[in-house]
Design an enzyme around this catalytic site. Structure first.
Site, short mmCIF file in Angstrom:
data_model
loop_
_atom_site.label_atom_id
_atom_site.label_comp_id
_atom_site.label_asym_id
_atom_site.label_seq_id
_atom_site.Cartn_x
_atom_site.Cartn_y
_atom_site.Cartn_z
N ARG A 229 -27.81 -95.08 23.26
CA ARG A 229 -28.37 -96.47 22.95
C ARG A 229 -28.20 -97.18 24.24
O ARG A 229 -27.18 -97.38 24.85
CB ARG A 229 -27.60 -97.18 21.80
CG ARG A 229 -28.00 -97.15 20.40
CD ARG A 229 -29.38 -97.23 20.05
NE ARG A 229 -29.82 -96.93 18.66
CZ ARG A 229 -30.45 -95.77 18.55
NH1 ARG A 229 -30.83 -94.69 19.44
NH2 ARG A 229 -30.93 -95.41 17.09
N HIS A 277 -37.60 -94.49 25.57
CA HIS A 277 -36.92 -94.23 24.37
C HIS A 277 -37.55 -93.36 23.19
O HIS A 277 -37.78 -93.49 22.05
CB HIS A 277 -36.43 -95.56 23.25
CG HIS A 277 -35.41 -95.28 22.20
ND1 HIS A 277 -34.63 -96.41 21.86
CD2 HIS A 277 -35.20 -94.34 21.60
CE1 HIS A 277 -33.85 -96.05 20.97
NE2 HIS A 277 -34.23 -94.71 20.74
#
Ligand code: NDP
Ligand code: OXD
Length: 314
Positions: A229, A277
């Protein structure tokens, strides 16, 4: 029996189609369209807006449409219901593809040879390290970290890993705890970050961690490969380490702010690979099947599996 699709930033339509096909006896509602709140029994979430799952009096379970659940916990009004996260080979294999690809990209100096090809330069090093000369360190030895570690091992890399609890895995040197992290970092040439974002891990990839990585290894400096993350990392520290040479290169799939702001220097840094991502995307076809299997089992009286531990936050 209705299942609510509560996503933001994603198109809900493919999720509706996939879930309708797999669970024909369950009506599908979409957040943002009118629906009867009392009919909702399950919710599937990707970054649902805060409060969106409140006032659903018959809600029984929340399914995260990602392996990570920090986006679910970001809701201060999250109802106290079981949270299931994705554990599915489709997602795991995609992540390992990305990790292995970037380990090889740095090992085999892809950017250099792309540049040379553009410039029609025929030049090579006398010495080209092989995977077996290189030590990979994987932060996070969960579902994704273990698979990536095993695949790096298969390619010949020396592999170590770090987790919260002690582990024993074939062919992988396993570390845990703060001392274990230091011992792993000091021998690591390629650092792979596959940790969940929790209060314990926020900002962990910072200047002091990067300074502990092995210098002068076979790749000419340490490499960071990060897909956990964005808020695990301090991007200003990563850029400073790249600029000073303390870090030789980085492959980043996740960022403190997403989409990565256009003004970020990470976009143009010559030693950085950026991906949006999507190291391991949640495929509606595969992940809806995972959700459908769980709901069918639950309705047969079996327990939900891959439940998130609210206390740990992952
Ligand atoms: P898991 O929950 O299976 O594994 C998490 C691992 O991290 C475990 O080994 C755990 O230790 C370890 N860990 C957690 N907290 C700490 C800590 N404080 N110190 C040391 N180790 C810690 O998660 P997954 O492997 O399934 O996924 C990892 C993350 O990858 C997700 O949370 C998500 O954020 C990210 N992800 C990113 C994607 C992308 O496309 N970029 C796609 C999918 C996921 P222990 O084993 O002892 O519990
Ligand atoms: C996930 C993600 O958590 O895609 O699955 O980031």
């Amino acid at each position: 029996m209705t299942l609510l699709v509560a996503v933001s930033g994603w198109d809900p339509a493919p999720w509706r189609r996939a879930l309708e096909a797999l669970l024909p006896s369950h009506p599908i509602a979409i957040l943002g369209e009118p629906f009867d709140r009392a009919s909702i029994r399950y919710a599937v979430s990707w970054r649902h807006p805060p409060g969106a799952l409140g006032a659903l009096p018959n809600l029984e379970a929340i399914f995260s449409l990602g392996a990570g659940v920090d986006h679910v916990f970001a809701d201060p009004a999250l109802p106290d219901k079981p949270i299931v996260r994705i554990v599915d080979p489709d997602l795991t294999e995609r992540m390992s593809e990305w990790v292995v690809m970037h380990a090889l990209v740095h090992l085999r100096q892809l950017r250099r040879y792309e540049r040379q090809q553009r410039e029609r330069v025929w030049a090579d090093d006398d010495e080209q390290p092989k995977a077996g000369d290189v030590q990979a360190g994987v932060l996070g030895l969960g579902v994704l970290g273990q698979d990536a570690a095993a695949k790096l091992k298969t390619l010949g890399f020396k592999v170590a890993g770090w987790s919260a609890s002690p582990k024993s895995l074939p062919g992988i040197a396993c570390f845990s705890g703060r001392d274990g992290l230091e011992r792993l970092l000091m021998q690591t040439d390629i650092l792979v970050v596959l940790l969940p974002l929790t209060e314990a891990t926020r900002g962990i990839v910072n200047a002091s961690l990067l300074a502990e990585l092995r210098q002068g290894g076979p790749l000419g400096g340490p490499i960071l490969i990060s897909a956990g993350r964005g808020s695990l990392q301090v991007e200003a520290d990563i850029l400073a380490a790249l600029d000073s040479g303390a870090l030789k290169g980085a492959s980043l799939d996740v960022f403190e702010r997403e989409p990565l702001p256009r003004e970020s220097r990470l976009w143009t840094h010559p030693a950085v690979y950026v991906s949006p991502h999507n190291a391991a995307v949640s495929s509606p076809r595969a992940i809806a099947a995972f959700v459908a299997r769980q709901i069918e089992a639950y309705e047969r009286g079996e327990p939900l599996v891959h439940l998130v531990d609210r206390r740990r936050g992952y």
